[in-house]
Design a protein around this motif. Structure first.
Motif, PDB file in Angstrom:
ATOM      1  N   MET A   1       0.585  -1.589   0.235  1.00 27.03           N
ATOM      2  CA  MET A   1      -0.277  -0.210  -0.006  1.00 27.03           C
ATOM      3  C   MET A   1       0.916   1.183   0.128  1.00 27.03           C
ATOM      4  O   MET A   1       2.187   1.550   0.352  1.00 27.03           O
ATOM      5  CB  MET A   1      -0.682   0.252   1.245  1.00 27.03           C
ATOM      6  CG  MET A   1      -1.749   1.468   1.019  1.00 27.03           C
ATOM      7  SD  MET A   1      -3.287   0.781   2.100  1.00 27.03           S
ATOM      8  CE  MET A   1      -4.199   1.549   1.611  1.00 27.03           C
TER       9      MET A   1
ATOM     10  N   PHE B   1       0.519   5.337   0.413  1.00 26.39           N
ATOM     11  CA  PHE B   1      -0.159   6.241   1.152  1.00 26.39           C
ATOM     12  C   PHE B   1      -0.188   7.690   0.038  1.00 26.39           C
ATOM     13  O   PHE B   1       0.878   7.847  -0.265  1.00 26.39           O
ATOM     14  CB  PHE B   1      -0.023   6.460   2.617  1.00 26.39           C
ATOM     15  CG  PHE B   1      -0.974   4.720   2.960  1.00 26.39           C
ATOM     16  CD1 PHE B   1      -2.003   4.584   3.763  1.00 26.39           C
ATOM     17  CD2 PHE B   1       0.696   4.565   3.443  1.00 26.39           C
ATOM     18  CE1 PHE B   1      -1.608   3.621   4.606  1.00 26.39           C
ATOM     19  CE2 PHE B   1       0.387   3.530   3.762  1.00 26.39           C
ATOM     20  CZ  PHE B   1      -1.279   2.850   4.695  1.00 26.39           C
TER      21      PHE B   1
ATOM     22  N   ASN C   1       4.282   8.262   4.686  1.00 29.27           N
ATOM     23  CA  ASN C   1       4.410   7.379   6.092  1.00 29.27           C
ATOM     24  C   ASN C   1       5.551   6.771   6.247  1.00 29.27           C
ATOM     25  O   ASN C   1       5.350   5.955   6.167  1.00 29.27           O
ATOM     26  CB  ASN C   1       2.871   6.881   6.114  1.00 29.27           C
ATOM     27  CG  ASN C   1       1.472   7.226   6.133  1.00 29.27           C
ATOM     28  OD1 ASN C   1       2.156   8.229   6.650  1.00 29.27           O
ATOM     29  ND2 ASN C   1       0.735   6.324   6.383  1.00 29.27           N
ATOM     30  N   LEU C   2       6.334   7.303   5.466  1.00 24.08           N
ATOM     31  CA  LEU C   2       7.917   6.526   5.617  1.00 24.08           C
ATOM     32  C   LEU C   2       8.445   6.297   6.841  1.00 24.08           C
ATOM     33  O   LEU C   2       7.906   7.629   7.680  1.00 24.08           O
ATOM     34  CB  LEU C   2       8.894   7.924   5.061  1.00 24.08           C
ATOM     35  CG  LEU C   2       9.187   7.442   2.872  1.00 24.08           C
ATOM     36  CD1 LEU C   2      10.157   7.801   2.605  1.00 24.08           C
ATOM     37  CD2 LEU C   2       8.917   5.532   2.750  1.00 24.08           C
ATOM     38  N   PHE C   3       8.912   5.508   7.801  1.00 27.72           N
ATOM     39  CA  PHE C   3       9.635   5.727   9.076  1.00 27.72           C
ATOM     40  C   PHE C   3      10.526   6.602   9.260  1.00 27.72           C
ATOM     41  O   PHE C   3      11.470   7.091   8.537  1.00 27.72           O
ATOM     42  CB  PHE C   3      10.158   4.445   9.018  1.00 27.72           C
ATOM     43  CG  PHE C   3       9.069   2.895   9.229  1.00 27.72           C
ATOM     44  CD1 PHE C   3       6.818   3.473   9.543  1.00 27.72           C
ATOM     45  CD2 PHE C   3       9.410   1.855   8.300  1.00 27.72           C
ATOM     46  CE1 PHE C   3       5.967   2.330   9.036  1.00 27.72           C
ATOM     47  CE2 PHE C   3       7.940   1.446   8.249  1.00 27.72           C
ATOM     48  CZ  PHE C   3       6.498   1.514   8.431  1.00 27.72           C
ATOM     49  N   PRO C   4      10.673   7.701   9.513  1.00 33.95           N
ATOM     50  CA  PRO C   4      11.420   9.174  10.043  1.00 33.95           C
ATOM     51  C   PRO C   4      12.527   9.080  11.012  1.00 33.95           C
ATOM     52  O   PRO C   4      13.720   8.920  10.470  1.00 33.95           O
ATOM     53  CB  PRO C   4      11.027  10.365  10.499  1.00 33.95           C
ATOM     54  CG  PRO C   4       9.337   9.844  11.700  1.00 33.95           C
ATOM     55  CD  PRO C   4       8.959   8.246  10.508  1.00 33.95           C
ATOM     56  N   ASN C   5      12.489   8.055  11.181  1.00 32.43           N
ATOM     57  CA  ASN C   5      13.014   7.288  12.425  1.00 32.43           C
ATOM     58  C   ASN C   5      14.096   6.300  11.633  1.00 32.43           C
ATOM     59  O   ASN C   5      15.618   5.646  12.387  1.00 32.43           O
ATOM     60  CB  ASN C   5      13.502   6.518  13.914  1.00 32.43           C
ATOM     61  CG  ASN C   5      11.837   5.785  13.295  1.00 32.43           C
ATOM     62  OD1 ASN C   5      11.384   5.936  12.594  1.00 32.43           O
ATOM     63  ND2 ASN C   5      12.516   4.201  14.433  1.00 32.43           N
ATOM     64  N   LEU C   6      14.161   5.940  10.421  1.00 34.26           N
ATOM     65  CA  LEU C   6      14.762   5.255   9.756  1.00 34.26           C
ATOM     66  C   LEU C   6      15.007   5.134   8.501  1.00 34.26           C
ATOM     67  O   LEU C   6      14.405   6.024   8.131  1.00 34.26           O
ATOM     68  CB  LEU C   6      14.153   3.423   9.394  1.00 34.26           C
ATOM     69  CG  LEU C   6      13.476   3.076  10.639  1.00 34.26           C
ATOM     70  CD1 LEU C   6      12.677   1.243  10.039  1.00 34.26           C
ATOM     71  CD2 LEU C   6      14.442   2.615  11.796  1.00 34.26           C
TER      72      LEU C   6
ATOM     73  N   LEU D   1      13.166  -3.506   6.860  1.00 36.71           N
ATOM     74  CA  LEU D   1      13.084  -4.037   7.919  1.00 36.71           C
ATOM     75  C   LEU D   1      11.656  -4.694   7.816  1.00 36.71           C
ATOM     76  O   LEU D   1      11.622  -6.108   8.026  1.00 36.71           O
ATOM     77  CB  LEU D   1      12.017  -2.578   8.782  1.00 36.71           C
ATOM     78  CG  LEU D   1      11.551  -2.835   9.849  1.00 36.71           C
ATOM     79  CD1 LEU D   1      12.590  -3.813  11.362  1.00 36.71           C
ATOM     80  CD2 LEU D   1      10.644  -1.691  10.596  1.00 36.71           C
ATOM     81  N   ALA D   2      10.292  -4.864   6.536  1.00 36.99           N
ATOM     82  CA  ALA D   2       9.341  -5.503   6.963  1.00 36.99           C
ATOM     83  C   ALA D   2       9.824  -7.091   6.242  1.00 36.99           C
ATOM     84  O   ALA D   2       9.594  -7.513   6.501  1.00 36.99           O
ATOM     85  CB  ALA D   2       8.374  -5.341   6.352  1.00 36.99           C
TER      86      ALA D   2
ATOM     87  N   TYR E   1      18.004   9.989   5.245  1.00 44.46           N
ATOM     88  CA  TYR E   1      16.865   9.725   6.246  1.00 44.46           C
ATOM     89  C   TYR E   1      15.729  10.433   5.297  1.00 44.46           C
ATOM     90  O   TYR E   1      15.554  11.449   4.404  1.00 44.46           O
ATOM     91  CB  TYR E   1      16.826  10.547   7.832  1.00 44.46           C
ATOM     92  CG  TYR E   1      18.188   8.980   8.302  1.00 44.46           C
ATOM     93  CD1 TYR E   1      16.837   8.777   9.033  1.00 44.46           C
ATOM     94  CD2 TYR E   1      18.607  10.040   8.929  1.00 44.46           C
ATOM     95  CE1 TYR E   1      17.611   7.656  10.034  1.00 44.46           C
ATOM     96  CE2 TYR E   1      19.496   8.872   9.850  1.00 44.46           C
ATOM     97  CZ  TYR E   1      19.194   7.905   9.974  1.00 44.46           C
ATOM     98  OH  TYR E   1      19.607   7.075  10.921  1.00 44.46           O
TER      99      TYR E   1
ATOM    100  N   LYS F   1      14.459  14.264   4.537  1.00 37.80           N
ATOM    101  CA  LYS F   1      15.495  15.148   3.267  1.00 37.80           C
ATOM    102  C   LYS F   1      15.134  14.891   2.163  1.00 37.80           C
ATOM    103  O   LYS F   1      16.020  15.857   1.575  1.00 37.80           O
ATOM    104  CB  LYS F   1      17.455  14.895   4.166  1.00 37.80           C
ATOM    105  CG  LYS F   1      17.402  15.201   5.537  1.00 37.80           C
ATOM    106  CD  LYS F   1      19.002  14.964   5.817  1.00 37.80           C
ATOM    107  CE  LYS F   1      19.272  15.242   7.542  1.00 37.80           C
ATOM    108  NZ  LYS F   1      19.156  13.651   8.027  1.00 37.80           N
TER     109      LYS F   1
ATOM    110  N   ARG G   1       9.521   0.418  -0.919  1.00 40.32           N
ATOM    111  CA  ARG G   1       9.203  -0.293   0.099  1.00 40.32           C
ATOM    112  C   ARG G   1       7.997  -1.172   0.101  1.00 40.32           C
ATOM    113  O   ARG G   1       8.424  -2.269   1.044  1.00 40.32           O
ATOM    114  CB  ARG G   1       8.552   0.878   1.769  1.00 40.32           C
ATOM    115  CG  ARG G   1       8.333   0.243   2.800  1.00 40.32           C
ATOM    116  CD  ARG G   1       7.975   0.757   3.824  1.00 40.32           C
ATOM    117  NE  ARG G   1       7.500   1.824   3.722  1.00 40.32           N
ATOM    118  CZ  ARG G   1       6.445   2.891   4.104  1.00 40.32           C
ATOM    119  NH1 ARG G   1       7.273   2.911   5.352  1.00 40.32           N
ATOM    120  NH2 ARG G   1       5.129   3.204   4.198  1.00 40.32           N
ATOM    121  N   ALA G   2       7.073  -0.791  -0.705  1.00 43.72           N
ATOM    122  CA  ALA G   2       5.584  -2.365  -0.503  1.00 43.72           C
ATOM    123  C   ALA G   2       6.154  -3.652  -1.626  1.00 43.72           C
ATOM    124  O   ALA G   2       5.916  -3.971  -1.836  1.00 43.72           O
ATOM    125  CB  ALA G   2       4.755  -1.254  -1.394  1.00 43.72           C
TER     126      ALA G   2
ATOM    127  N   MET H   1       8.596  -5.957  -0.628  1.00 40.08           N
ATOM    128  CA  MET H   1       7.321  -7.472  -0.044  1.00 40.08           C
ATOM    129  C   MET H   1       7.161  -8.710  -1.159  1.00 40.08           C
ATOM    130  O   MET H   1       6.177  -9.578  -1.213  1.00 40.08           O
ATOM    131  CB  MET H   1       6.676  -6.853   0.591  1.00 40.08           C
ATOM    132  CG  MET H   1       6.573  -5.695   2.627  1.00 40.08           C
ATOM    133  SD  MET H   1       7.783  -7.412   3.249  1.00 40.08           S
ATOM    134  CE  MET H   1       6.885  -8.047   4.161  1.00 40.08           C
TER     135      MET H   1
END
Lengths: 316, 248
Positions: B89, B91, B95-100, B108-109, B141, B144, B157-158, B161
């Motif tokens: 999915m 969005f 909705n990226l993970f800002p801490n990674l 990660l997934a 990150y 940026k 990222r999607a 998987m």
């Protein structure tokens, strides 16, 4: 700025390794409070080293530093654990779990810490020990406690090991509440109280992370707890770090309440010293010196940690 | 309520959803076949995002059935994570993970859901970054990056998987105009490769170029379900005409 750079480049004056004036300006503008503190600190340190009564006070009180610190660290670690679990319970959709957690938070936020310490020390821990080890305490002629089979014997054994009763005697004796050191009782009291406050901090932190993060993580097939662990909590913790640091400092200061049940931490030792020698100013000066240095060191530590965790928000 | 279509990879029957008194979905049927690109259009509040989010159960439906690749999504006993592993999915807000870092976002997934080895996950991530055109940004990150770059990372990222289906929820609506094309190009490539896609968008150019079918929704109803040619050349429905006259 450009003109200065040109002057450097044309070789009129060698370019300094660090810009001393800019550094000094920054230091004065942002760190004057720290400079003032350090100067005052050094003056008091010299006074302690030279004044015979202050030396006495220092020698009497300073052994309590490790007690204060270890109570703080142990309570903080447990309270973070409690806070995290309770925060997750408080955002649960299950009404049973939510209400249990909320009940706990409201009770322990509502009672004064001193009252909780007294309850744990004089009521709760003895009652707990009785529940584990049984109330029937028959004593032999030599004054040894004779073991009846305790109701929860494996907990009894575990507790005896924890408090350091020699291995060969564990089977014969049962745990008695006097075996449990006051320090441990108040660590429990601090941990459950601060756990209630921490849970609110954690909850605010978790709720500060937008819903989209959880949705993105879940849409990749992560479970709720995987999403919490890898995505939500790392971001939440970074947001609440100032609040956690603040609670840590509050907790360190609140350990002075442990003096009410005669735990030999710095405040208790100060009261003893001052009343033995009728030297309140000296005792309290040394005590303040200790607390101020500990809390400022902690605050700087938290700042450094915060800076480290901001890596992705800084340039480059 | 009909039976789910055995040939469709997504089969929705009679989906109905209320938000309070508002009906977000009204008895919607939809079949998506493997390899199909279905674009959903409609005015805001028409239920198009809600319909999309029902497919991987980010929204639950009050009545009806949703089947994805043989699993009944609306059944609470179904392990939804199994469905979501197969359904990527993207969005509106990335909705990226800002801490990674970008690489870790993509890895990660793969690591914790697909249980891939680190080296394997990293290889997949690098390949996908090349595919979406930003191979040099792996150690950056997300915050940026420009919006367009972030959205391309989100697509990577999607895709990491290896999903059977990709859902896009207004993927270009939060982007500056000059960045929309770079995201749409990646999506067009995906469509050409035969990925099954359901796309909620206002980009009619993309719909015309890539869609096999276009669904028009209004007030929670599926109004029309046509080929792009029919939709643009001779729209039949009054509300569809009105909508198209406003956006074209």
């Amino acid at each position: 700025m450009a003109a200065t750079a040109q002057a450097y480049d044309s070789g009129l004056s060698p370019r300094p390794l660090i810009d001393v004036r800019a550094f000094a300006r920054r230091l004065v503008r942002r760190q004057s409070w720290l400079i003032a503190f350090i100067v005052l600190d050094i003056i008091i340190a010299i006074a302690i080293l030279t004044d015979p009564i202050l030396i006495d006070a220092w020698l009497f009180i300073s052994p309590g530093i490790s007690v204060s610190l270890s109570i703080t660290l142990a309570s903080f670690a447990i309270s973070i654990f409690i806070g995290l679990i309770v925060a997750l319970m408080r955002i649960s959709k299950n009404p049973f779990i939510y209400n249990i957690a909320t009940f706990y938070v409201e009770i322990f936020r509502g009672l004064p810490l001193l009252v909780i310490i007294l309850i744990f020390n004089f009521v709760f821990v003895p009652a707990l020990v009785d529940a584990i080890a049984g109330v029937d305490e028959s004593t032999s002629q030599t004054g040894e406690t004779i073991a009846a089979r305790p109701p929860i014997y494996f907990l009894d054994d575990l507790l005896q090991r924890l408090v350091g009763i020699p291995e060969e005697r564990i089977a014969e004796t049962t745990i008695r509440s006097r075996d449990i050191d006051e320090s441990w009782r108040i660590v429990l009291a601090f941990a459950v109280t601060y756990g209630a406050f921490m849970s609110e901090v954690f909850r605010a932190g978790i709720e500060s992370i937008g819903r989209g993060q959880m949705e993105a993580a879940r849409s990749l097939g992560m479970s709720y707890f995987q999403a919490m662990r890898y995505i939500i909590l790392p971001q939440a913790v970074r947001n609440i770090l100032p609040a956690l640091g603040n609670n840590f400092i509050l907790l360190l200061k609140d350990t002075s309440l442990a003096s009410a049940v005669a735990v030999p931490e710095v405040s208790f030792l100060t009261r003893q010293f001052s009343s033995n020698r009728f030297r309140y100013p000296e005792g309290l000066l040394v005590l303040s010196f200790i607390y101020a240095n500990l809390t400022i060191l902690l605050a700087m530590l938290v700042n450094a940690l915060e800076y480290r965790l901001q890596a992705d928000r800084r340039e480059n | 309520m009909g039976q789910p279509n055995p040939n469709a990879i997504i089969s929705i029957r009679g989906a109905t959803k209320h938000f309070g008194k508002v009906r977000a979905l009204n008895d919607v049927d939809l079949d998506v076949h493997p390899g199909e690109v279905v674009v959903i259009i409609g005015p805001s509040g028409s239920g198009k995002s809600t319909l999309l989010r029902c497919i991987n159960r980010l929204e639950t439906i009050d009545r009806g059935e949703v089947w994805v690749d043989g699993l009944q999504v609306n059944d609470r006993k179904t392990n939804i994570n199994l469905v979501r592993e197969e359904v990527g999915m993207v969005f509106q807000q990335f909705n990226l993970f800002p801490n990674l870092t970008v690489l870790d976002n993509i890895m990660l997934a793969q690591r914790i859901v697909r249980n891939r080895k680190k080296s394997e996950a990293e290889e997949v991530a690098q390949e996908l970054l090349i595919k979406v055109g930003i191979p040099e940004k792996g150690n950056t990150y997300p915050l940026k990056l420009s919006g367009g770059q972030q959205q391309r990372v989100a697509i990577a990222r999607a895709l990491a998987m290896n999903p059977k289906i990709m859902l896009f929820d207004e993927p270009t609506s939060a982007l500056d105009p000059e960045m929309i094309k770079e995201v749409l190009d990646v999506m067009l490539d995906l469509a050409r490769e035969g990925m099954t896609m359901v796309v909620v968008t206002h980009e009619m150019g993309f719909a015309r170029a890539a869609a096999h079918r276009i669904i028009f929704m209004d007030q929670g109803y599926k109004i029309t379900d046509t080929s792009p040619e029919d939709l643009f050349e001779n729209p039949e429905h009054e509300r569809l005409k009105l909508f198209l006259s406003k956006i074209l």
